[in-house]
Design a protein around this motif. Structure first.
Motif, short mmCIF file in Angstrom:
data_model
loop_
_atom_site.label_atom_id
_atom_site.label_comp_id
_atom_site.label_asym_id
_atom_site.label_seq_id
_atom_site.Cartn_x
_atom_site.Cartn_y
_atom_site.Cartn_z
N LYS A 41 -1.46 10.50 -2.44
CA LYS A 41 -2.24 9.65 -3.34
C LYS A 41 -3.28 10.54 -4.02
N GLU B 219 3.13 2.41 -3.20
CA GLU B 219 2.43 3.01 -4.32
C GLU B 219 2.27 4.53 -4.18
N SER C 89 0.82 -1.21 0.00
CA SER C 89 0.00 0.00 0.00
C SER C 89 0.85 1.26 0.00
#
Length: 316
Positions: A278, A260, A257
């Motif tokens: 993100k 990324e 997780s």
């Protein structure tokens, strides 16, 4: 006759009415002081801001005759409001999903003025804020007022409705409770260059899944804590000692997780830390507690709860 005239004149001498408080001026002068107390007490930016707002709003309609020492009066209001909230928050945190971590405080840009430089220098580090969570509300109040703001015991006692002797005992007990961690935090004064180097090494090791490099970075007794608040899934329990923390940091579940994300430096609680991005927004924050003398990491705090990331902005 002259004596009687003077007597009558004194009896009818005009006494001006007390003027209303200039709340706006008091707010500008003492808002940072009030927020600094509230944030140290509560570990929450949002709750500290609410306490400060309510405190100054309550001053409207009061006169100069009510308040002779504004700073002391405001400090007393803030501390006691925080104590009331802490005593109720303790019960709420018993039902918090997973581990509870303090809300990090971000600064959107680096200092531009001498006043801002002083404010940021006096900002409490994230690791220090985590440490304060070990204290009871009353211990925290006495410790913060004495340690951070150097108030006299007589003034602290007056604010809290206790004796000076009692406040001295509470302060001593608080320092004993923090005896293992406090000296290391007080000495953790590595310069920015050192901290940025450690952040860079940690980022590289984590993203490359480099176990050997991570092994070199961690102290013998590190701590890993994550806070998702039940909003975002994360590691639910604090991991301690070298083996457990290393297992978490090199776990595929954690790595998949976080690898990324776009990792960027951020100025958090007066120190360089990490903001993970993100879709153009901060999704996680990683705050490291560093052993400055050995350039290694004592603690890794992962804040995932989106409600605690509102003030965080990455540095350009």
């Amino acid at each position: 006759m002259q004596s009687n005239l003077n007597s009558d004149s004194n009896q009818h001498k005009y006494t001006p009415e007390p003027s209303s408080l200039d709340v706006a001026a008091l707010y500008q002068q003492y808002k940072n002081y009030a927020f600094s107390i509230a944030y140290r007490m509560l570990g929450s930016v949002t709750e500290a801001e609410d306490i400060v707002h309510d405190c100054f709003a309550g001053l409207h309609g009061m006169t100069n005759g009510h308040i002779h020492q504004p700073k002391s009066y405001i400090g007393k209001l803030i501390v006691n409001r925080c104590l009331n909230l802490l005593n109720s928050a303790r019960n709420q945190r018993e039902h918090y999903v997973g581990e509870w971590l303090p809300e990090p405080l971000g600064v959107h840009e680096l200092v531009n003025t001498p006043e801002e430089a002083i404010q940021q220098k006096e900002m409490i580090s994230y690791a220090y804020l985590v440490m304060l969570e070990r204290l009871s509300p009353m211990e925290r109040a006495v410790f913060v007022l004495r340690e951070a703001f150097e108030h006299d015991y007589s003034e602290i006692a007056g604010w809290l409705g206790k004796t000076e002797s009692n406040c001295r005992q509470i302060y001593s007990r608080a320092r004993r409770n923090l005896s293992q961690q406090l000296p290391a935090l007080e000495q953790a004064s590595a310069d920015w260059k050192t901290k940025e180097e450690v952040l860079g090494r940690f980022t590289t090791a984590f993203l490359r899944h480099d176990v050997s490099a991570m092994l070199e970075l961690l102290t013998d007794q590190p701590v890993f804590t994550a806070d998702g608040g039940g909003v975002v899934r994360t590691v639910m329990r604090t991991m301690r000692v070298h083996k457990g923390v290393l297992a978490i940091l090199t776990s595929p579940r954690v790595l998949l997780s976080l690898r990324e994300r776009e990792w960027k430096p951020a100025f958090i609680n007066g120190e360089p830390q990490l903001a993970l991005m993100k879709d153009g927004r901060v999704s996680e924050v990683i705050c490291l507690e560093m052993d400055a003398s050995r350039e290694r990491i004592n603690g890794v705090y992962l804040i995932v709860n989106p409600h605690k990331l509102a003030t965080i902005r990455p540095l350009d």
